[in-house]
Design a protein around this motif. Structure first.
Motif, PDB file in Angstrom:
ATOM      1  N   SER A 191      17.268  -0.658  14.795  1.00  0.00           N
ATOM      2  CA  SER A 191      17.613   0.476  15.660  1.00  0.00           C
ATOM      3  C   SER A 191      18.244   0.029  16.975  1.00  0.00           C
ATOM      4  N   ARG A 192      17.930  -1.170  17.455  1.00  0.00           N
ATOM      5  CA  ARG A 192      18.485  -1.645  18.729  1.00  0.00           C
ATOM      6  C   ARG A 192      19.664  -2.602  18.556  1.00  0.00           C
ATOM      7  N   LEU A 193      19.973  -2.936  17.327  1.00  0.00           N
ATOM      8  CA  LEU A 193      21.091  -3.829  17.053  1.00  0.00           C
ATOM      9  C   LEU A 193      22.410  -3.081  17.260  1.00  0.00           C
ATOM     10  N   THR A 194      23.333  -3.699  17.989  1.00  0.00           N
ATOM     11  CA  THR A 194      24.641  -3.082  18.204  1.00  0.00           C
ATOM     12  C   THR A 194      25.747  -4.075  17.853  1.00  0.00           C
ATOM     13  N   ILE A 195      26.892  -3.542  17.513  1.00  0.00           N
ATOM     14  CA  ILE A 195      28.062  -4.379  17.239  1.00  0.00           C
ATOM     15  C   ILE A 195      28.449  -5.144  18.504  1.00  0.00           C
ATOM     16  N   ALA A 232      28.891  -9.144  18.742  1.00  0.00           N
ATOM     17  CA  ALA A 232      30.145  -9.739  19.207  1.00  0.00           C
ATOM     18  C   ALA A 232      29.890 -10.713  20.355  1.00  0.00           C
ATOM     19  N   ALA A 233      29.068 -10.305  21.307  1.00  0.00           N
ATOM     20  CA  ALA A 233      28.770 -11.178  22.450  1.00  0.00           C
ATOM     21  C   ALA A 233      28.080 -12.454  21.997  1.00  0.00           C
ATOM     22  N   ARG A 234      27.109 -12.329  21.123  1.00  0.00           N
ATOM     23  CA  ARG A 234      26.377 -13.518  20.658  1.00  0.00           C
ATOM     24  C   ARG A 234      27.266 -14.444  19.831  1.00  0.00           C
ATOM     25  N   ALA A 235      28.168 -13.864  19.048  1.00  0.00           N
ATOM     26  CA  ALA A 235      29.055 -14.665  18.194  1.00  0.00           C
ATOM     27  C   ALA A 235      30.254 -15.217  18.958  1.00  0.00           C
ATOM     28  N   GLY A 236      30.481 -14.699  20.165  1.00  0.00           N
ATOM     29  CA  GLY A 236      31.614 -15.165  20.949  1.00  0.00           C
ATOM     30  C   GLY A 236      32.952 -14.636  20.460  1.00  0.00           C
ATOM     31  N   VAL A 237      32.940 -13.395  19.946  1.00  0.00           N
ATOM     32  CA  VAL A 237      34.176 -12.763  19.475  1.00  0.00           C
ATOM     33  C   VAL A 237      34.273 -11.374  20.101  1.00  0.00           C
ATOM     34  N   ILE A 271      35.022  -7.766  14.728  1.00  0.00           N
ATOM     35  CA  ILE A 271      33.983  -7.322  13.786  1.00  0.00           C
ATOM     36  C   ILE A 271      34.444  -6.060  13.070  1.00  0.00           C
ATOM     37  N   TYR A 272      34.944  -5.098  13.803  1.00  0.00           N
ATOM     38  CA  TYR A 272      35.383  -3.843  13.177  1.00  0.00           C
ATOM     39  C   TYR A 272      36.582  -4.044  12.247  1.00  0.00           C
ATOM     40  N   ARG A 273      37.340  -5.092  12.451  1.00  0.00           N
ATOM     41  CA  ARG A 273      38.461  -5.381  11.546  1.00  0.00           C
ATOM     42  C   ARG A 273      37.920  -5.768  10.165  1.00  0.00           C
ATOM     43  N   TRP A 274      36.746  -6.402  10.142  1.00  0.00           N
ATOM     44  CA  TRP A 274      36.186  -6.885   8.874  1.00  0.00           C
ATOM     45  C   TRP A 274      35.101  -5.980   8.308  1.00  0.00           C
ATOM     46  N   TRP A 275      34.374  -5.271   9.167  1.00  0.00           N
ATOM     47  CA  TRP A 275      33.273  -4.414   8.723  1.00  0.00           C
ATOM     48  C   TRP A 275      33.332  -3.079   9.453  1.00  0.00           C
ATOM     49  N   PRO A 276      33.206  -1.951   8.742  1.00  0.00           N
ATOM     50  CA  PRO A 276      33.304  -0.641   9.394  1.00  0.00           C
ATOM     51  C   PRO A 276      32.067  -0.242  10.199  1.00  0.00           C
TER      52      PRO A 276
END
Length: 185
Positions: A30-34, A38-43, A48-53
């Motif tokens: 419930s608290r996980l956000t895109i 993105a911040a943790r992955a450094g992108v 992310i939205y380009r690969w996953w909706p």
């Protein structure tokens, strides 16, 4: 020589998948956000939205790549032992925080197609164990193996989904014992 774009993309993809699972465990679905992934992955989140909706398919892919570490044991040849082992494995898998959280996100997003893909291998393994039991005469020949697998898994999935009580190996064993009484009589 310029950097290899395909390699960079794969590195980003893996970083995103790992970040998604790490944050899922730390924060819950419930608290996980895109944005956090993105911040943790450094992108950028647009990557992310380009690969996953949405986070459901992202978590599904992450789980497929880095999901439950346990390997299925080879059949022992003793149907009741194999059925109990298989149902215990299902209970343990559902109790694993990553698997639990991924499935809950997918259910929340009404992605039952993806939930089915995660859960179907367990059902297929149970059906195979039941067919072996039929060949050995330990389960009646007229038993619908598909329905019997659902009888075994249904209580486990219901207990997981509704959280009515702890999902334990002992519960899985009790379900197998009850169902086998109906299948052998």
């Amino acid at each position: 020589m310029p950097p290899d774009a395909a390699r960079r993309s794969d590195r980003s993809r893996r970083a995103i998948l790992v970040a998604a699972l790490e944050l899922l465990e730390a924060l819950g679905h419930s608290r996980l956000t895109i944005e956090a992934v993105a911040a943790r992955a450094g992108v950028g989140k647009q990557t992310i939205y380009r690969w996953w909706p949405s986070k459901g398919p992202l978590l599904f892919d992450a789980f497929l790549e880095y999901g439950p570490a346990g390997a299925d044991a080879l059949p022992s040849g003793v149907p009741v032992v194999d059925l109990k082992r298989e149902l215990r494995a299902a209970a343990e898998e559902l109790a694993e925080r990553r698997f639990d959280q991924v499935c809950r996100v997918l259910v929340h997003e009404e992605r039952t197609d993806l939930v089915t893909l995660l859960l179907m291998p367990r059902r297929m393994a149970l059906e195979e164990r039941l067919r072996t039991a039929q060949r050995l005469g330990e389960v009646r020949a007229d038993v619908d193996v598909s329905a019997a697998a659902e009888l075994l898994l249904g209580p486990v999935y219901q207990r997981w989904f509704l959280r009515t009580a702890p999902l334990t190996g002992e519960f899985a064993d009790a379900v197998v014992d009850l169902v086998l009484r109906a299948l052998t009589g």
